[in-house]
Design an enzyme around this catalytic site. Structure first.
Site, PDB file in Angstrom:
ATOM      1  N   LYS A  32       0.817  -1.221   0.000  1.00 56.40           N
ATOM      2  CA  LYS A  32       0.000   0.000   0.000  1.00 56.40           C
ATOM      3  C   LYS A  32       0.850   1.270   0.000  1.00 56.40           C
ATOM      4  O   LYS A  32       0.483   2.257  -0.627  1.00 56.40           O
ATOM      5  CB  LYS A  32      -0.960   0.000   1.185  1.00 56.40           C
ATOM      6  CG  LYS A  32      -0.316   0.042   2.550  1.00 56.40           C
ATOM      7  CD  LYS A  32      -1.375  -0.033   3.642  1.00 56.40           C
ATOM      8  CE  LYS A  32      -0.772  -0.056   5.033  1.00 56.40           C
ATOM      9  NZ  LYS A  32      -0.070   1.156   5.397  1.00 56.40           N
ATOM     10  N   THR A  33       1.990   1.250   0.717  1.00 59.19           N
ATOM     11  CA  THR A  33       2.845   2.446   0.728  1.00 59.19           C
ATOM     12  C   THR A  33       3.387   2.713  -0.669  1.00 59.19           C
ATOM     13  O   THR A  33       3.496   3.866  -1.106  1.00 59.19           O
ATOM     14  CB  THR A  33       4.005   2.278   1.731  1.00 59.19           C
ATOM     15  OG1 THR A  33       3.470   1.969   3.015  1.00 59.19           O
ATOM     16  CG2 THR A  33       4.832   3.552   1.823  1.00 59.19           C
ATOM     17  N   ASP A 219      -3.887   7.085   4.985  1.00 60.79           N
ATOM     18  CA  ASP A 219      -3.447   5.704   5.193  1.00 60.79           C
ATOM     19  C   ASP A 219      -4.084   5.156   6.470  1.00 60.79           C
ATOM     20  O   ASP A 219      -4.480   5.918   7.354  1.00 60.79           O
ATOM     21  CB  ASP A 219      -1.912   5.688   5.307  1.00 60.79           C
ATOM     22  CG  ASP A 219      -1.345   4.285   5.223  1.00 60.79           C
ATOM     23  OD1 ASP A 219      -2.094   3.350   4.856  1.00 60.79           O
ATOM     24  OD2 ASP A 219      -0.156   4.119   5.520  1.00 60.79           O
ATOM     25  N   GLU A 220      -4.168   3.828   6.577  1.00 57.91           N
ATOM     26  CA  GLU A 220      -4.706   3.149   7.773  1.00 57.91           C
ATOM     27  C   GLU A 220      -6.084   3.714   8.139  1.00 57.91           C
ATOM     28  O   GLU A 220      -6.386   3.972   9.310  1.00 57.91           O
ATOM     29  CB  GLU A 220      -3.739   3.304   8.956  1.00 57.91           C
ATOM     30  CG  GLU A 220      -2.326   2.832   8.709  1.00 57.91           C
ATOM     31  CD  GLU A 220      -2.199   1.307   8.626  1.00 57.91           C
ATOM     32  OE1 GLU A 220      -3.240   0.627   8.699  1.00 57.91           O
ATOM     33  OE2 GLU A 220      -1.075   0.814   8.487  1.00 57.91           O
ATOM     34  N   GLN A 250      -7.783  -5.466   9.632  1.00 53.01           N
ATOM     35  CA  GLN A 250      -6.739  -5.081  10.575  1.00 53.01           C
ATOM     36  C   GLN A 250      -7.188  -3.937  11.485  1.00 53.01           C
ATOM     37  O   GLN A 250      -6.370  -3.217  12.049  1.00 53.01           O
ATOM     38  CB  GLN A 250      -5.464  -4.679   9.830  1.00 53.01           C
ATOM     39  CG  GLN A 250      -4.816  -5.821   9.062  1.00 53.01           C
ATOM     40  CD  GLN A 250      -3.481  -5.436   8.462  1.00 53.01           C
ATOM     41  OE1 GLN A 250      -2.478  -5.272   9.158  1.00 53.01           O
ATOM     42  NE2 GLN A 250      -3.454  -5.295   7.149  1.00 53.01           N
ATOM     43  N   ARG A 602       2.175 -11.006  10.372  1.00 49.24           N
ATOM     44  CA  ARG A 602       3.486 -10.382  10.626  1.00 49.24           C
ATOM     45  C   ARG A 602       4.611 -11.301  10.160  1.00 49.24           C
ATOM     46  O   ARG A 602       5.739 -10.849   9.943  1.00 49.24           O
ATOM     47  CB  ARG A 602       3.688 -10.087  12.122  1.00 49.24           C
ATOM     48  CG  ARG A 602       2.730  -9.109  12.795  1.00 49.24           C
ATOM     49  CD  ARG A 602       2.540  -7.851  12.008  1.00 49.24           C
ATOM     50  NE  ARG A 602       1.355  -7.968  11.162  1.00 49.24           N
ATOM     51  CZ  ARG A 602       1.083  -7.150  10.148  1.00 49.24           C
ATOM     52  NH1 ARG A 602       1.895  -6.165   9.846  1.00 49.24           N
ATOM     53  NH2 ARG A 602      -0.012  -7.316   9.427  1.00 49.24           N
TER      54      ARG A 602
END
Length: 740
Positions: A32-33, A219-220, A250, A602
């Site tokens: 996504k970044t 973002d997020e 998430q 993770r």
């Protein structure tokens, strides 16, 4: 071939969809970044949008820094003009310019959580609220919750009328805000709330920023709360070019006020929104992703998506159930040691758990096996006493109305101004509607303070001299003058203990931090420095290049990745928690499952999941069944480890050889073996530990006994705690317990 052709089809579609509202559902590890930064580059290079017309918002300084670096690399010159920032930093930037329009001085102080708790305690004392009946954490949580929902004190009071307990909350909330205003201070929640209030009260200011930010990216987005939702909606209302990126699977911060409906209902808020799913994962193996997919599939309140990868299936997930939490911890430590012996680095391993309390037993096993580690989420560098003290001096120099800072250091180092004197000044200040610092000016009018008058006047004059220094010298020069004239550094030198030396080293690190800030900032200022350090979070200080095993809660692990991950304590009653199970709330259970999903994703190469058949909780041994989340993983991708832990090192003696500034520099506590000695203990002392033993302290956690001295009726015990350094404690008062 352009850089956009290197993106996968869905990533490229997200980058090229420049106009109108856009929801990017970005699964874990889906890049996504990369999408956000390439989208910024596309807007500037292909759509010819001015860099200053683009705003990119994220949650942590770490994420903002990474995004900033990538944007600068992709775009080159002009990239620095893109507004890349966190929510809080963005609001500070706006308020520094316009907060005088809503009654605050532009040089306001930012209060952290510790500061807020102290103000709540002051309010409780002033309102005669019994701390046994009302916990300060509950009061602060209620205040923060109200701010998240944009409910001011007067409205909160109206809404809670008739509920005796919440009426007390309302009184504290009202007084809390009054005290902040008097101190010209804002807490973290206020930074957002006051920005929204500014926009609502002054449409011309809002219009200025709407015209500036023609393209907004967040973002997020699944972590946004009510006030953040409102802030973004206000800014995007003019042009509607709002791109939000997030993953509802998430969303794990409900306890902080995050509202998952912000992302689930985005199309309702923006009916013309385009939705793009990023499902290709670049992080984990096939089996790890399959486990994550199957677990999260049990949630109902989610948007449909499924992670996939071009990588191989990789190893199966290893599941191990141990007889107790001690054997679980030893199992984990032994496997890390085996991995390191085969060429893996300590930093390749992460130990994740549901609650902070689980770290203690894991620490013990790591220590026994001589494994260096670091806990993310321990005592922050900026929360250490000596750092808070020195920063309080700087805050007073920048903002004399900061009552909390003045009270903190008016007698630090000791200058004969006691608590009784401070209380009398405080009462006088409250009665006459003055700041505490201004009340010091009128000390001659305060009854019964004749003996303290000169000391208070000297303190006041010293602060004024520091302000003169600020006008003529550099920030580093100012800090060194403060340390010299207050006698703070000298007192620690005279003390000459290990703890004092550690504090001196931390102060030196602060000087280095200020030196670095002043050298690299275009327009350095004292307020700018205080603002920067006040917005640093624990995770921002985590250095992934330091070769240590990392321990952290599952909440702290979000946004990070590791080659090898241990998820520990997966038992019913622990994860999911007993409160979640007993509440019967399907929403709460789904959030716990999302937390499990975050933990699984993770891991890059290998995932271990462990639990214990019995576990000591609150002094009682509990036998908990295996977590339902393990049962939700398909049996064909999970293998049970039948190998029994060797326990061959359960009684290895050890000691810490501490490195200076371990927290700030992210250096581990290196461990060296030493001979254990036992001191004969007098029966009346009632202690069962000796030099070299591990002991537990309620506040400081795990530590090692370095020395025991007889002191008449009690023993003075010197203990080295990884969390806070060396402490000298009286055995009878400390309540130290030997760690088995």
């Amino acid at each position: 071939m352009s850089k956009y052709d290197l993106l996968n089809p869905m990533q490229k579609d997200a980058v090229l969809s420049a106009e109108g509202p856009l929801l990017i559902l970005a699964g874990a590890g889906s890049g996504k970044t990369r999408v956000l930064t390439h989208r910024i580059a596309y807007l500037i290079e292909e759509k010819h949008v001015n860099p200053w017309n683009i705003m990119a918002i994220t949650f942590t300084n770490k994420a903002a820094k990474e995004m900033r670096e990538r944007v600068d690399h992709l775009i080159g010159e002009g990239g620095q003009q893109v507004w890349v920032s966190t929510f809080h930093s963005s609001c500070v930037r706006i308020l520094r310019k316009y907060c005088d329009k809503i009654g605050f001085d532009r040089f306001f102080t930012i209060y952290d959580t510790d500061d807020s708790k102290k103000i709540v305690r002051e309010c409780m004392k002033q309102l005669s609220i019994d701390p046994k009946q009302y916990k300060e954490s509950a009061l602060l949580s209620a205040i923060n919750g109200a701010k998240n929902d944009l409910i001011p004190p007067h409205l909160y009071a109206i809404n809670t009328k008739g509920d005796f307990r919440k009426e007390s909350y309302a009184k504290v909330y009202t007084l809390y805000q009054e005290k902040l205003k008097k101190c010209n201070a804002l807490d973290f929640g206020d930074l957002l709330v006051k920005t929204v209030e500014l926009f609502m009260a002054h449409p011309d200011v809002l219009k200025t920023y709407q015209n500036q930010f023609k393209y907004i990216m967040v973002d997020e987005y699944q972590d946004t709360n009510g006030v953040q939702f409102e802030l973004i909606n206000q800014l995007a209302k003019e042009h509607h070019n709002l791109c939000v990126v997030g993953d509802d699977d998430q969303s794990i911060y409900k306890f902080r006020g995050a509202d998952i409906s912000n992302i689930l209902d985005f199309e309702k808020t923006y009916p013309k929104a385009k939705v793009i799913k990023l499902e290709q994962n670049y992080r984990s193996t096939g089996n790890i992703l399959e486990a994550a997919n199957q677990v999260i599939l049990n949630n109902v309140g989610r948007k449909s998506k499924k992670l996939w990868t071009e990588k191989e299936d990789g190893e199966k997930i290893t599941f191990k159930r141990l007889p107790s939490e001690k054997e679980e911890a030893l199992y984990v430590a032994e496997h890390i040691l085996k991995g390191v012996k085969t060429g893996m680095g300590y930093k390749d391993f992460a130990l994740l758990y549901r609650t902070n309390a689980q770290s203690r037993i894991l620490e013990e096993s790591l220590v026994r096996l001589n494994i260096p580690y670091k806990i993310v989420g321990g005592t922050s560098f900026y929360q250490r006493k000596e750092i808070k003290d020195v920063l309080a001096y700087l805050k007073i120099i920048a903002n004399g109305t900061d009552n909390l800072a003045v009270k903190r250091i008016i007698n630090v180092p000791r200058r004969g101004i006691g608590d009784t004197t401070i209380d009398k000044v405080d009462q006088y200040a409250n009665k006459n509607d003055l700041s505490f610092f201004k009340a010091l000016l009128e000390v001659s009018f305060i009854p019964d303070l004749t003996r303290a008058e000169k000391k208070i006047t000297d303190f006041f004059q010293m602060i004024l001299s520091f302000r003169s220094q600020l006008e003529t010298g550099s920030l580093v020069e100012l800090l060194n003058v403060v340390l010299e004239k207050t006698g703070y550094r000298k007192e620690l030198i005279i003390e000459d203990t290990d703890e004092a030396k550690d504090r001196l080293s931390n102060i030196d690190e602060l000087v280095s931090k200020l030196t670095d800030y002043e050298a690299n900032e275009e327009e350095p200022s004292l307020n700018g420095f205080l603002e920067e350090v006040s917005l640093i979070a624990d995770v921002d200080q985590y250095d992934q290049n330091t070769d240590v095993v990392v321990l952290m809660t599952l909440h702290s692990a979000k946004g990070l990745e590791f080659p090898y991950v241990f998820m520990t304590g997966l038992e019913e009653g622990l994860f999911p928690s007993f409160m979640t199970i007993s509440s019967g709330s399907e929403e709460d259970l789904e959030e716990e499952r999302r937390l499990c999903y975050v933990g699984i994703t993770r891991a890059e190469q290998k995932l271990w999941i462990t639990c214990a058949s019995s576990r000591m909780t609150n002094g009682q041994t509990m036998a908990n069944p295996v977590s339902r989340f393990i049962r939700e993983i398909p049996s064909d991708i999970i293998q049970k480890d039948e190998v029994v832990s060797s326990k061959v090192v359960s009684n290895v003696p050890f000691s810490y050889a501490r490195k200076n500034n371990a927290f700030f520099t992210n250096q581990p506590y290196q461990i060296t073996k030493t001979a254990k000695t036992t001191l004969p203990i007098h029966a009346s002392a009632a202690i069962d530990y000796g030099v070299g033993d591990l002991v537990l302290h309620k506040q400081f956690g795990l530590g090692q006994v370095k020395n025991i001295e007889h002191g008449g009726k009690d023993y003075q015990v010197t203990v080295d705690f990884p969390s806070v350094g060396v402490k000298k404690l009286f055995a009878g008062l400390a309540g130290l317990k030997k760690s088995q």
